[in-house]
Scaffold this motif. Structure first.
Motif, mmCIF file in Angstrom:
data_model
loop_
_atom_site.group_PDB
_atom_site.id
_atom_site.type_symbol
_atom_site.label_atom_id
_atom_site.label_comp_id
_atom_site.label_asym_id
_atom_site.label_seq_id
_atom_site.Cartn_x
_atom_site.Cartn_y
_atom_site.Cartn_z
ATOM 1 N N ASP A 1 29.808 53.067 77.659
ATOM 2 C CA ASP A 1 28.960 52.112 78.369
ATOM 3 C C ASP A 1 29.235 50.681 77.939
ATOM 4 O OD1 ASP A 1 27.889 52.285 75.852
ATOM 5 O OD2 ASP A 1 25.860 52.780 76.496
ATOM 6 N N TYR B 1 27.598 47.807 79.972
ATOM 7 C CA TYR B 1 28.726 47.903 80.902
ATOM 8 C C TYR B 1 29.322 46.541 81.271
ATOM 9 C CZ TYR B 1 26.930 52.642 81.662
ATOM 10 O OH TYR B 1 26.485 53.924 81.493
ATOM 11 N N ASP C 1 25.135 43.052 88.726
ATOM 12 C CA ASP C 1 25.401 41.883 87.894
ATOM 13 C C ASP C 1 24.099 41.199 87.484
ATOM 14 O OD1 ASP C 1 27.976 42.585 88.451
ATOM 15 O OD2 ASP C 1 28.377 40.901 89.778
ATOM 16 N N VAL D 1 28.914 43.537 85.584
ATOM 17 C CA VAL D 1 28.822 44.855 84.967
ATOM 18 C C VAL D 1 29.467 45.911 85.850
ATOM 19 C CG1 VAL D 1 26.768 44.322 83.600
ATOM 20 C CG2 VAL D 1 26.504 45.210 85.886
ATOM 21 N N GLU D 2 29.929 46.954 85.218
ATOM 22 C CA GLU D 2 30.668 48.018 85.903
ATOM 23 C C GLU D 2 29.833 48.708 86.977
ATOM 24 O OE1 GLU D 2 32.460 52.098 84.283
ATOM 25 O OE2 GLU D 2 33.245 50.304 83.284
ATOM 26 N N THR D 3 28.524 48.766 86.789
ATOM 27 C CA THR D 3 27.653 49.466 87.736
ATOM 28 C C THR D 3 27.409 48.666 89.008
ATOM 29 O OG1 THR D 3 25.675 48.560 86.691
ATOM 30 C CG2 THR D 3 26.455 50.696 85.896
ATOM 31 N N LYS E 1 31.814 43.781 81.826
ATOM 32 C CA LYS E 1 33.276 43.738 81.889
ATOM 33 C C LYS E 1 33.818 42.334 82.080
ATOM 34 C CE LYS E 1 33.653 44.989 86.750
ATOM 35 N NZ LYS E 1 34.228 45.914 87.713
ATOM 36 N N LYS E 2 32.915 41.364 82.401
ATOM 37 C CA LYS E 2 33.364 39.985 82.615
ATOM 38 C C LYS E 2 32.147 39.070 82.490
ATOM 39 C CE LYS E 2 35.881 39.536 86.252
ATOM 40 N NZ LYS E 2 36.356 39.347 87.633
#
Length: 163
Positions: A137, A156, A112, A107-109, A158-159
């Motif tokens: 978000d 968030y 994980d 996650v972007e934040t 992203k992967k």
């Protein structure tokens, strides 16, 4: 706005949630959790297991769904709704290796989240709210199909890394 699925898999896949709005597999967010209180009976479970087996055995013959024609009114409704996509099909196409047991949602934040592969397969990805992609978000939020995190989804993302 893309989400790669990588890691302990045969095929790396890149998900593009922005194109799912016209995909026949999407589910309206409001209806996705309607069956939370209704448990499947044994016949349904057997039928679903049979379908999963057939998909696994005949995966090379599976074609992506073809969009049916939609009316102008249906198109307008689609562009105003909130939708989730079941992730199991994408994970199946990535072909997790036999020793893969977990998935890490990057996650972007920086916080994980690691969940079991089974939890990932039994999840939805929210990709559109009011017909618009999740830019602030997103690109996707993860919801468990049982609705257990309906009020607190994983955002968030992203992967997705299969471990």
């Amino acid at each position: 706005m893309i989400v790669p699925i990588i890691g302990n898999i045969t095929y790396s896949i890149t998900l593009d949630p922005t194109v799912w709005i016209f995909d026949d597999r999407k589910i309206e967010f409001e209806k996705a959790f309607d069956n939370v209180s209704n448990q499947l009976d044994e016949d349904d479970e057997l039928e679903n297991a049979s379908k999963r087996w057939n998909r696994a055995v005949y995966q090379q013959n599976i074609n992506p769904p073809i969009n049916k024609s939609i009316s102008k009114l249906e198109g307008k409704k689609i562009l105003e709704g909130s939708y989730v996509m079941p992730i199991a099909t994408f994970v199946a196409h990535a072909e997790a290796k036999d020793d893969a047991k977990t998935a890490t949602l990057v996650v972007e934040t920086g916080e994980d989240v690691t969940i079991s592969l089974n939890e990932l397969n039994n999840s939805y990805l929210l990709f559109a709210v009011d017909g618009k992609p999740l830019k602030e978000d997103g690109p996707v939020h993860l919801y468990h199909q049982d609705g257990s995190n309906k009020d607190n989804p994983i955002k968030y993302i992203k992967k997705i890394v299969i471990n």
